[in-house]
Design a protein around this motif. Structure first.
Motif, PDB file in Angstrom:
ATOM      1  N   THR A 382       0.854  -1.191   0.000  1.00 52.18           N
ATOM      2  CA  THR A 382       0.000   0.000   0.000  1.00 52.18           C
ATOM      3  C   THR A 382       0.894   1.246   0.000  1.00 52.18           C
ATOM      4  OG1 THR A 382      -1.761  -1.126   1.220  1.00 52.18           O
ATOM      5  CG2 THR A 382      -1.795   1.280   1.209  1.00 52.18           C
ATOM      6  N   THR A 383       0.526   2.209  -0.785  1.00 50.62           N
ATOM      7  CA  THR A 383       1.301   3.463  -0.812  1.00 50.62           C
ATOM      8  C   THR A 383       0.350   4.655  -0.974  1.00 50.62           C
ATOM      9  OG1 THR A 383       3.127   4.654  -1.843  1.00 50.62           O
ATOM     10  CG2 THR A 383       1.630   3.484  -3.323  1.00 50.62           C
ATOM     11  N   ASP A 384       0.780   5.773  -0.499  1.00 44.44           N
ATOM     12  CA  ASP A 384       0.034   7.018  -0.688  1.00 44.44           C
ATOM     13  C   ASP A 384       0.698   7.829  -1.803  1.00 44.44           C
ATOM     14  OD1 ASP A 384      -1.759   6.507   1.329  1.00 44.44           O
ATOM     15  OD2 ASP A 384      -0.538   7.483   2.873  1.00 44.44           O
ATOM     16  N   LEU A 385      -0.121   8.155  -2.789  1.00 43.74           N
ATOM     17  CA  LEU A 385       0.359   9.058  -3.844  1.00 43.74           C
ATOM     18  C   LEU A 385       0.019  10.493  -3.404  1.00 43.74           C
ATOM     19  CD1 LEU A 385      -0.682   7.174  -7.110  1.00 43.74           C
ATOM     20  CD2 LEU A 385       1.503   7.139  -5.896  1.00 43.74           C
ATOM     21  N   ILE A 386       1.036  11.231  -3.078  1.00 42.18           N
ATOM     22  CA  ILE A 386       0.864  12.581  -2.509  1.00 42.18           C
ATOM     23  C   ILE A 386       1.115  13.606  -3.609  1.00 42.18           C
ATOM     24  CG2 ILE A 386       1.628  14.201  -0.742  1.00 42.18           C
ATOM     25  CD1 ILE A 386       2.646  11.724   0.827  1.00 42.18           C
ATOM     26  N   ALA A 387       0.072  14.367  -3.935  1.00 39.07           N
ATOM     27  CA  ALA A 387       0.169  15.424  -4.951  1.00 39.07           C
ATOM     28  C   ALA A 387       0.363  16.775  -4.259  1.00 39.07           C
ATOM     29  CB  ALA A 387      -1.085  15.458  -5.821  1.00 39.07           C
ATOM     30  N   THR A 388       1.338  17.528  -4.700  1.00 39.88           N
ATOM     31  CA  THR A 388       1.624  18.860  -4.141  1.00 39.88           C
ATOM     32  C   THR A 388       1.594  19.871  -5.278  1.00 39.88           C
ATOM     33  OG1 THR A 388       3.062  17.848  -2.478  1.00 39.88           O
ATOM     34  CG2 THR A 388       3.231  20.244  -2.807  1.00 39.88           C
ATOM     35  N   VAL A 389       0.783  20.913  -5.105  1.00 39.90           N
ATOM     36  CA  VAL A 389       0.623  21.939  -6.137  1.00 39.90           C
ATOM     37  C   VAL A 389       1.539  23.113  -5.811  1.00 39.90           C
ATOM     38  CG1 VAL A 389      -1.002  23.436  -7.350  1.00 39.90           C
ATOM     39  CG2 VAL A 389      -1.771  21.222  -6.447  1.00 39.90           C
ATOM     40  N   TYR A 390       2.256  23.584  -6.840  1.00 43.65           N
ATOM     41  CA  TYR A 390       3.192  24.702  -6.668  1.00 43.65           C
ATOM     42  C   TYR A 390       2.801  25.860  -7.593  1.00 43.65           C
ATOM     43  CZ  TYR A 390       6.443  21.714  -4.068  1.00 43.65           C
ATOM     44  OH  TYR A 390       7.022  20.893  -3.133  1.00 43.65           O
ATOM     45  N   ASN A 391       2.986  27.033  -7.067  1.00 43.35           N
ATOM     46  CA  ASN A 391       2.919  28.257  -7.882  1.00 43.35           C
ATOM     47  C   ASN A 391       4.340  28.787  -7.953  1.00 43.35           C
ATOM     48  OD1 ASN A 391       2.193  30.581  -9.247  1.00 43.35           O
ATOM     49  ND2 ASN A 391       1.495  31.658  -7.428  1.00 43.35           N
ATOM     50  N   ALA A 392       5.007  28.551  -9.096  1.00 43.77           N
ATOM     51  CA  ALA A 392       6.435  28.842  -9.220  1.00 43.77           C
ATOM     52  C   ALA A 392       7.183  28.048  -8.156  1.00 43.77           C
ATOM     53  CB  ALA A 392       6.703  30.328  -9.125  1.00 43.77           C
ATOM     54  N   GLU A 393       7.829  28.708  -7.187  1.00 42.91           N
ATOM     55  CA  GLU A 393       8.582  28.009  -6.145  1.00 42.91           C
ATOM     56  C   GLU A 393       7.763  27.839  -4.867  1.00 42.91           C
ATOM     57  OE1 GLU A 393      12.037  30.329  -5.501  1.00 42.91           O
ATOM     58  OE2 GLU A 393      12.711  30.251  -7.583  1.00 42.91           O
ATOM     59  N   MET A 394       6.536  28.336  -4.863  1.00 42.79           N
ATOM     60  CA  MET A 394       5.752  28.375  -3.638  1.00 42.79           C
ATOM     61  C   MET A 394       4.753  27.222  -3.599  1.00 42.79           C
ATOM     62  SD  MET A 394       3.462  31.529  -2.216  1.00 42.79           S
ATOM     63  CE  MET A 394       4.884  32.614  -2.351  1.00 42.79           C
ATOM     64  N   GLN A 395       4.814  26.408  -2.528  1.00 43.64           N
ATOM     65  CA  GLN A 395       3.870  25.309  -2.355  1.00 43.64           C
ATOM     66  C   GLN A 395       2.546  25.869  -1.860  1.00 43.64           C
ATOM     67  OE1 GLN A 395       5.227  22.080   0.170  1.00 43.64           O
ATOM     68  NE2 GLN A 395       3.134  21.406   0.582  1.00 43.64           N
ATOM     69  N   LEU A 396       1.455  25.487  -2.551  1.00 42.15           N
ATOM     70  CA  LEU A 396       0.133  25.944  -2.157  1.00 42.15           C
ATOM     71  C   LEU A 396      -0.443  25.069  -1.065  1.00 42.15           C
ATOM     72  CD1 LEU A 396      -1.579  26.850  -5.563  1.00 42.15           C
ATOM     73  CD2 LEU A 396      -0.124  28.248  -4.101  1.00 42.15           C
ATOM     74  N   ARG A 397      -1.072  25.728  -0.107  1.00 41.88           N
ATOM     75  CA  ARG A 397      -1.777  24.998   0.931  1.00 41.88           C
ATOM     76  C   ARG A 397      -3.135  24.542   0.384  1.00 41.88           C
ATOM     77  NH1 ARG A 397      -0.497  30.019   3.667  1.00 41.88           N
ATOM     78  NH2 ARG A 397       1.511  29.852   4.751  1.00 41.88           N
ATOM     79  N   GLU A 398      -3.693  23.464   1.008  1.00 40.32           N
ATOM     80  CA  GLU A 398      -4.994  22.974   0.557  1.00 40.32           C
ATOM     81  C   GLU A 398      -6.063  24.047   0.738  1.00 40.32           C
ATOM     82  OE1 GLU A 398      -6.351  19.179   1.766  1.00 40.32           O
ATOM     83  OE2 GLU A 398      -4.381  18.238   1.671  1.00 40.32           O
ATOM     84  N   SER A 399      -5.912  24.883   1.783  1.00 47.26           N
ATOM     85  CA  SER A 399      -6.886  25.954   2.006  1.00 47.26           C
ATOM     86  C   SER A 399      -6.805  27.019   0.910  1.00 47.26           C
ATOM     87  CB  SER A 399      -6.651  26.606   3.371  1.00 47.26           C
ATOM     88  OG  SER A 399      -5.336  27.163   3.449  1.00 47.26           O
ATOM     89  N   GLU A 400      -5.614  27.156   0.307  1.00 49.75           N
ATOM     90  CA  GLU A 400      -5.458  28.135  -0.756  1.00 49.75           C
ATOM     91  C   GLU A 400      -6.018  27.613  -2.076  1.00 49.75           C
ATOM     92  OE1 GLU A 400      -1.407  30.440   0.724  1.00 49.75           O
ATOM     93  OE2 GLU A 400      -1.242  28.593  -0.435  1.00 49.75           O
ATOM     94  N   ILE A 401      -5.960  26.287  -2.252  1.00 48.13           N
ATOM     95  CA  ILE A 401      -6.529  25.704  -3.455  1.00 48.13           C
ATOM     96  C   ILE A 401      -8.043  25.857  -3.438  1.00 48.13           C
ATOM     97  CG2 ILE A 401      -6.787  23.566  -4.763  1.00 48.13           C
ATOM     98  CD1 ILE A 401      -4.062  22.726  -3.702  1.00 48.13           C
ATOM     99  N   GLY A 402      -8.633  25.788  -2.240  1.00 46.79           N
ATOM    100  CA  GLY A 402     -10.021  26.137  -2.028  1.00 46.79           C
ATOM    101  C   GLY A 402     -10.988  25.368  -2.894  1.00 46.79           C
ATOM    102  N   LEU A 403     -11.656  26.063  -3.813  1.00 50.23           N
ATOM    103  CA  LEU A 403     -12.739  25.484  -4.612  1.00 50.23           C
ATOM    104  C   LEU A 403     -12.253  24.653  -5.785  1.00 50.23           C
ATOM    105  CD1 LEU A 403     -15.166  28.547  -4.708  1.00 50.23           C
ATOM    106  CD2 LEU A 403     -15.242  26.557  -3.190  1.00 50.23           C
ATOM    107  N   ALA A 404     -10.958  24.500  -5.931  1.00 48.40           N
ATOM    108  CA  ALA A 404     -10.454  23.690  -7.042  1.00 48.40           C
ATOM    109  C   ALA A 404     -10.921  22.238  -6.883  1.00 48.40           C
ATOM    110  CB  ALA A 404      -8.935  23.747  -7.094  1.00 48.40           C
ATOM    111  N   SER A 405     -11.249  21.583  -8.003  1.00 43.18           N
ATOM    112  CA  SER A 405     -11.680  20.180  -7.980  1.00 43.18           C
ATOM    113  C   SER A 405     -10.494  19.278  -8.314  1.00 43.18           C
ATOM    114  CB  SER A 405     -12.825  19.955  -8.965  1.00 43.18           C
ATOM    115  OG  SER A 405     -12.393  20.241 -10.285  1.00 43.18           O
ATOM    116  N   ILE A 406     -10.423  18.141  -7.609  1.00 49.20           N
ATOM    117  CA  ILE A 406      -9.315  17.197  -7.787  1.00 49.20           C
ATOM    118  C   ILE A 406      -9.870  15.910  -8.391  1.00 49.20           C
ATOM    119  CG2 ILE A 406      -7.539  15.831  -6.638  1.00 49.20           C
ATOM    120  CD1 ILE A 406      -8.852  18.900  -4.919  1.00 49.20           C
TER     121      ILE A 406
END
Length: 474
Positions: A382-406
């Motif tokens: 079992t493994t977790d596939l961890i997706a991290t969203v970046y804006n240039a060099e800055m990692q976005l928090r899940e709260s900042e992604i907000g209404l985005a759909s995954i």
């Protein structure tokens, strides 16, 4: 006999008649003589007459003022003021203080330079004239110099309000007689190709000087052209403006048709109906730029790296006396302050205090497996596939992604199985982390050596999509 002596003699004569006690002493002769003496006195008495023109040779004091004229429009008031409809001055008028109650109107062109009023004109020789200038007070002397260029304009007093101009060059000046010997310029050397002869009562101004550079400037306002104009280097009647140089040093108001403005007007950058300010240099303590609606135009100010302890603004800076909008670098992006004032507000995606103007579209996703990148067939894992969203060099928090759909999608050579798996993971059903089990999430063909991939798609409210894929092999 003086006035007092005449009154004393008349008084003595009438007193004698009044005090006479003898019978029949005051005869008609004596009384008549007294009245005749009184009439003679009244005929020559120094009183102001009401029945005929009169002259008073002495100081006349009207303590309560005076009203002059049949309509009473002219009033000399006890407070020292004069009320009248108009004043016509043949010579000069000197005011210690001039107060304009309503408005002052300047018609035509008003020059700020040496000037004079022609008292008389003597034609001494061909194209030469001696101009004598009016003295407005005893010590008044003409201020023109040799080689000065004089411009005079004379109203033709016609219905069209036309005028004619004359141009002269000063040859010599005689301050004792307050006169100047001048030469008339040929018509070809004058604007419009026409030159008139000077006349008395005309007002002339110094337009420039043929030799002295310190006297080759003129500053005037033209109500006809709608501008203030400053000329330099004027050494002849016709103003120069070409590729070799220009006498136009500056203007305020409607732009003239000169080399400095012609191309800008033709390209629509400047409007011939809008006022402008043009000078070689401008020194100003406060410079505030506005658009055509009067709204302030902000000056961009690069503040370097963002600092939590600094205050950033979009508005008027009291210290620097101007409208500024601050910009900072942070997380590989260039940000602009979007609110009147903020401090401690970190520039980030979805932070309305800031607008990302460089690097904002550089979104990308990193997809990492928590259990490594290699898995054996026949073994459970079992493994977790961890997706991290970046804006240039800055990692976005899940709260900042907000209404985005995954959205998570499985991709393998088992198309039916992929479709079934995808139906159990609808859009928005899971977050950025996906748990993958070898017993439930892999196709049966994987055990025989095939590959399977998992794709994550993040869709933001503006429609922008960003994706990343992770492949699992044995």
């Amino acid at each position: 006999m003086t006035f007092a002596q005449e009154i004393s003699a008349l008084r003595e004569m009438f007193t004698t008649i009044r005090d006479e006690r003898r019978t029949h002493a005051n005869t008609a002769t004596r009384v008549g003589s007294a009245f005749l003496a009184l009439l003679d006195y009244l005929a020559d008495a120094p009183f102001i007459r009401k029945d005929m023109e009169d002259t008073d040779g002495f100081l006349l004091k009207l303590l309560k003022g005076a009203v002059i004229g049949e309509n009473g429009d002219i009033k000399l008031n006890p407070d020292g003021s004069i009320t009248c409809g108009s004043i016509h001055v043949n010579g000069s008028a000197i005011f210690d203080e001039l107060v304009i109650n309503h408005q002052n109107v300047l018609e035509g062109d008003t020059y700020f330079t040496d000037r004079g009023i022609v008292e008389s004109v003597e034609h001494t020789d061909i194209n030469q004239y001696r101009l004598t200038f009016r003295k407005e007070y005893d010590d008044d002397h003409v201020t023109f110099h040799a080689n000065d260029i004089l411009l005079g304009k004379v109203n033709n007093l016609d219905r069209a309000k036309t005028y004619r101009s004359f141009w002269l060059r000063v040859e010599s000046v005689d301050t004792d007689s307050n006169s100047a010997l001048c030469t008339l310029y040929p018509g070809a050397d004058c604007p419009g190709g026409i030159n008139s002869t000077p006349v008395s009562a005309a007002r002339v101004i110094r337009w420039g000087n043929t030799v002295d550079e310190t006297r080759q400037s003129v500053w005037f306002v033209s109500s006809n052209d709608g501008r203030w104009l400053f000329l330099q280097g004027v050494n002849k009647p016709i103003v120069e403006d070409n590729e070799h140089g220009s006498n136009y040093a500056g203007f305020i108001g409607l732009p003239p048709d000169i080399e400095a403005t012609r191309d800008l007007i033709n390209r629509g950058v400047l409007s011939k109906s809008q006022p402008y300010l043009y000078f070689k240099g401008v020194l100003a303590q406060d410079f505030i730029q506005v658009d055509y609606l009067g709204n302030p135009v902000y000056q961009f100010r690069d503040c370097g790296q963002w600092s939590a302890s600094r205050k950033y603004i979009k508005g008027y800076d009291e210290l620097n006396k101007g409208y500024y909008v601050d910009r900072v670098w942070w997380g590989g992006c260039y940000w602009e302050c979007a609110v009147p004032e903020c401090s401690g507000s970190e520039p980030r995606f979805n932070n309305t205090d800031w607008v990302c103007i460089i690097g904002g579209g550089n979104m990308w996703i990193s997809l990492v497996s928590s259990a490594g990148n290699f898995f054996r067939a026949g073994e459970e894992w079992t493994t977790d596939l961890i997706a991290t969203v970046y804006n240039a060099e800055m990692q976005l928090r899940e709260s900042e992604i907000g209404l985005a759909s995954i959205t998570w999608l499985r991709e393998s050579n088992d198309k039916d199985g992929d479709m079934a798996w995808n139906l159990t993971h609808p859009t928005g059903s899971v977050g950025l982390t996906l748990t993958v089990s070898s017993t439930t999430d892999l196709p049966s063909t994987w055990q025989s050596g095939s590959k399977v991939g998992f794709r994550v798609i993040v869709t933001f409210p503006d429609g922008a999509q960003y994706a990343a894929q992770y492949s699992i092999s044995n």
